[in-house]
Motif scaffolding. Structure first.
Motif, PDB file in Angstrom:
ATOM      1  N   ALA A 157       4.427  11.778 -18.112  1.00 30.79           N
ATOM      2  CA  ALA A 157       3.550  11.254 -18.814  1.00 30.79           C
ATOM      3  C   ALA A 157       4.026  10.137 -19.424  1.00 30.79           C
ATOM      4  O   ALA A 157       5.024   9.969 -20.209  1.00 30.79           O
ATOM      5  CB  ALA A 157       3.011  12.044 -19.788  1.00 30.79           C
ATOM      6  N   PHE A 158       3.467   8.865 -18.767  1.00 30.80           N
ATOM      7  CA  PHE A 158       3.963   7.566 -19.484  1.00 30.80           C
ATOM      8  C   PHE A 158       2.849   6.547 -19.598  1.00 30.80           C
ATOM      9  O   PHE A 158       1.969   6.458 -18.747  1.00 30.80           O
ATOM     10  CB  PHE A 158       4.934   7.086 -18.533  1.00 30.80           C
ATOM     11  CG  PHE A 158       5.694   5.865 -18.771  1.00 30.80           C
ATOM     12  CD1 PHE A 158       6.850   5.687 -19.556  1.00 30.80           C
ATOM     13  CD2 PHE A 158       5.168   4.473 -18.159  1.00 30.80           C
ATOM     14  CE1 PHE A 158       7.369   4.465 -19.736  1.00 30.80           C
ATOM     15  CE2 PHE A 158       5.772   3.464 -18.491  1.00 30.80           C
ATOM     16  CZ  PHE A 158       6.958   3.387 -19.407  1.00 30.80           C
ATOM     17  N   ASP A 159       3.072   5.901 -20.607  1.00 33.68           N
ATOM     18  CA  ASP A 159       2.053   4.584 -20.902  1.00 33.68           C
ATOM     19  C   ASP A 159       2.628   3.196 -20.900  1.00 33.68           C
ATOM     20  O   ASP A 159       3.684   3.140 -21.590  1.00 33.68           O
ATOM     21  CB  ASP A 159       1.371   5.011 -22.299  1.00 33.68           C
ATOM     22  CG  ASP A 159       0.198   3.956 -22.403  1.00 33.68           C
ATOM     23  OD1 ASP A 159      -0.930   4.089 -22.041  1.00 33.68           O
ATOM     24  OD2 ASP A 159       0.427   3.062 -23.437  1.00 33.68           O
ATOM     25  N   ASP A 160       2.123   2.442 -20.131  1.00 35.47           N
ATOM     26  CA  ASP A 160       2.701   1.186 -20.020  1.00 35.47           C
ATOM     27  C   ASP A 160       2.821   0.600 -21.130  1.00 35.47           C
ATOM     28  O   ASP A 160       4.044  -0.344 -21.647  1.00 35.47           O
ATOM     29  CB  ASP A 160       1.833   0.101 -19.453  1.00 35.47           C
ATOM     30  CG  ASP A 160       1.780   0.477 -17.796  1.00 35.47           C
ATOM     31  OD1 ASP A 160       2.675   1.175 -17.433  1.00 35.47           O
ATOM     32  OD2 ASP A 160       0.998  -0.122 -17.220  1.00 35.47           O
ATOM     33  N   LYS A 161       2.143   0.551 -22.290  1.00 36.46           N
ATOM     34  CA  LYS A 161       2.341   0.031 -24.070  1.00 36.46           C
ATOM     35  C   LYS A 161       3.342   1.117 -24.548  1.00 36.46           C
ATOM     36  O   LYS A 161       4.077   0.632 -25.403  1.00 36.46           O
ATOM     37  CB  LYS A 161       0.935  -0.320 -24.475  1.00 36.46           C
ATOM     38  CG  LYS A 161       0.200  -1.381 -23.783  1.00 36.46           C
ATOM     39  CD  LYS A 161      -1.032  -1.457 -24.367  1.00 36.46           C
ATOM     40  CE  LYS A 161      -1.603  -3.029 -23.813  1.00 36.46           C
ATOM     41  NZ  LYS A 161      -2.906  -3.277 -24.637  1.00 36.46           N
ATOM     42  N   ARG A 162       2.965   2.151 -24.779  1.00 38.71           N
ATOM     43  CA  ARG A 162       3.645   3.361 -25.600  1.00 38.71           C
ATOM     44  C   ARG A 162       4.889   4.039 -24.861  1.00 38.71           C
ATOM     45  O   ARG A 162       5.778   4.388 -25.791  1.00 38.71           O
ATOM     46  CB  ARG A 162       2.682   4.262 -25.959  1.00 38.71           C
ATOM     47  CG  ARG A 162       1.481   3.737 -26.664  1.00 38.71           C
ATOM     48  CD  ARG A 162       0.418   4.808 -26.894  1.00 38.71           C
ATOM     49  NE  ARG A 162      -0.623   4.323 -27.487  1.00 38.71           N
ATOM     50  CZ  ARG A 162      -1.808   3.814 -27.208  1.00 38.71           C
ATOM     51  NH1 ARG A 162      -1.800   3.668 -25.798  1.00 38.71           N
ATOM     52  NH2 ARG A 162      -2.971   3.591 -27.951  1.00 38.71           N
ATOM     53  N   GLY A 163       4.992   3.818 -23.812  1.00 43.80           N
ATOM     54  CA  GLY A 163       6.240   4.331 -23.441  1.00 43.80           C
ATOM     55  C   GLY A 163       6.278   5.865 -22.916  1.00 43.80           C
ATOM     56  O   GLY A 163       4.999   6.508 -22.595  1.00 43.80           O
ATOM     57  N   TYR A 164       6.937   6.768 -23.028  1.00 39.96           N
ATOM     58  CA  TYR A 164       7.169   8.361 -22.692  1.00 39.96           C
ATOM     59  C   TYR A 164       6.200   8.843 -23.860  1.00 39.96           C
ATOM     60  O   TYR A 164       6.320   8.808 -24.960  1.00 39.96           O
ATOM     61  CB  TYR A 164       8.333   8.911 -22.553  1.00 39.96           C
ATOM     62  CG  TYR A 164       9.176   8.143 -21.410  1.00 39.96           C
ATOM     63  CD1 TYR A 164       9.000   8.689 -19.928  1.00 39.96           C
ATOM     64  CD2 TYR A 164      10.226   7.246 -21.553  1.00 39.96           C
ATOM     65  CE1 TYR A 164       9.679   8.354 -18.890  1.00 39.96           C
ATOM     66  CE2 TYR A 164      10.847   6.907 -20.309  1.00 39.96           C
ATOM     67  CZ  TYR A 164      10.666   7.251 -19.195  1.00 39.96           C
ATOM     68  OH  TYR A 164      11.299   6.662 -18.075  1.00 39.96           O
ATOM     69  N   LEU A 165       5.338   9.715 -23.405  1.00 39.35           N
ATOM     70  CA  LEU A 165       4.254  10.325 -24.260  1.00 39.35           C
ATOM     71  C   LEU A 165       4.896  11.698 -24.573  1.00 39.35           C
ATOM     72  O   LEU A 165       5.358  12.541 -23.749  1.00 39.35           O
ATOM     73  CB  LEU A 165       3.008  10.406 -23.623  1.00 39.35           C
ATOM     74  CG  LEU A 165       2.455   9.228 -23.128  1.00 39.35           C
ATOM     75  CD1 LEU A 165       0.967   9.519 -22.638  1.00 39.35           C
ATOM     76  CD2 LEU A 165       2.226   8.218 -24.565  1.00 39.35           C
TER      77      LEU A 165
END
Length: 355
Positions: A157-165
């Motif tokens: 689970a990864f977000d380009d802005k937030r990193g690893y969720l």
């Protein structure tokens, strides 16, 4: 089938060997938190979801590259009794959170106990590496290599802005927690500790007790770790922690030199009194035991006590905890007798006996 060899003896690899700066730094630990994409996070997952996560991660554990870290022994927490869970926590092989998790939680532990892979804790995956002394960079390199193997097989689970969720917002970003357990008796005795720890908290680090968040810093043992996981790279987090720990080591060494030059007699008296109490006390509670063991550890490091290996202090640090204490006496400890048996075990380890 569960492999509980790890609760048969208190020594872990990091206790047996001396790492860099081992007179002050007890251990270095890195923990990486990850979650699998397309699966509900553990707090919201059903038993079926958690079982699917276990199945996916079991397949990753078959990757031949993991053989470089030795055999990984599985333990299913739902099939493990409370005493063994407690002892795994006391050895820092699992977190208190995983010990309290009865729904499809598991851990895979390497033979030398330097690597623990926790499944379905607060997050789907927690990769932990634990090294003796000041080896935080080495612990990070190993944890990162294991993480890369998992990422080759599963989608995080990864977000380009937030990193690893992650389940907890404080872990979002790198998902990295790096910590160093330090023995700082001289800074406590010279009343510099509050100033040092206050400065540490102002630069993105936090100070906890021996068992992490919410635990008390008994026996002059302090766990220094990063508080920020978002907005910094893993390398920056590790470098920042290393830099601060090196400064604290310098302050502790200077404080020890000051004690020996200005208050040698008082320090010697304190150390010897604690050694005498540990050697002959009939009853001792956990808090006093931790403080007395800290004094004796300092005495060994300062050359005031001969004939006791520093590893004995590491062993007693674990053995005097309730889980191992209970097992050491074959579960024969009745209510209200814990302090008596703790004193008895310490006397045995120090080669003393009472009539």
């Amino acid at each position: 089938m569960n492999d509980l060899r790890f609760t048969e003896q208190p020594f872990s690899h990091w206790m047996r060997t001396a790492g860099n700066e081992s007179e002050i730094v007890i251990s270095s630990r890195v923990r990486i938190a990850r979650n699998l994409q397309k699966h509900p996070f553990p707090l919201l997952a059903t038993n079926q979801h958690l079982e699917e996560v276990q199945q996916e991660l079991r397949q990753v554990l078959k990757d031949p590259r993991l053989k470089a870290y030795g055999v990984l022994h599985p333990i299913q927490l739902s099939e493990t009794d409370d005493l063994n869970k407690k002892m795994l926590v006391e050895k820092h092989l699992i977190s208190p959170s995983l010990a309290n998790e009865s729904r499809n939680g598991a851990v895979y532990i390497s033979e030398d106990e330097s690597l623990s892979i926790m499944v379905n804790e607060e997050d789907h995956l927690r990769i932990q590496c634990l090294y003796p002394g000041f080896q935080i960079k080495e612990a990070w390199e190993k944890a990162s290599a294991v993480d890369d193997i998992f990422e080759d097989h599963v989608t995080y689970a990864f977000d380009d802005k937030r990193g690893y969720l992650t389940s907890c917002p404080t872990n979002v970003g790198t998902g990295l927690r790096a910590s160093v357990m330090m023995h700082l008796p001289a800074l406590v005795l010279t009343q510099q500790i509050n100033r040092i720890l206050s400065a540490v908290s102002q630069i993105g680090l936090t100070v906890r007790g021996i068992y992490g968040e919410g635990s008390e810093a008994m026996g002059n043992l302090f766990q220094i770790s990063n508080q920020i996981t978002l907005g910094q790279s893993e390398a920056e987090i590790i470098d920042n922690l290393r830099s601060v720990v090196l400064q604290i080591i310098g302050h502790e060494k200077a404080a020890r030199e000051r004690l020996m030059s200005e208050s040698r007699l008082r320090v010697t008296d304190r150390v010897m009194r604690s050694f005498g109490i540990l050697s002959y006390a009939a009853v001792i509670d956990s808090k006093e035991a931790a403080q007395r063991l800290s004094d004796v550890r300092l005495g060994i490091n300062l050359g005031l006590i001969d004939g006791i290996a520093p590893q004995t202090m590491n062993e007693l640090m674990v053995l005097t905890q309730p889980g191992f204490l209970y097992k050491s006496f074959n579960g024969k400890i009745e209510a209200g007798e814990m302090d008596m048996y703790r004193a008895k075990l310490i006397r045995q380890k120090l080669g003393k006996s009472l009539k």
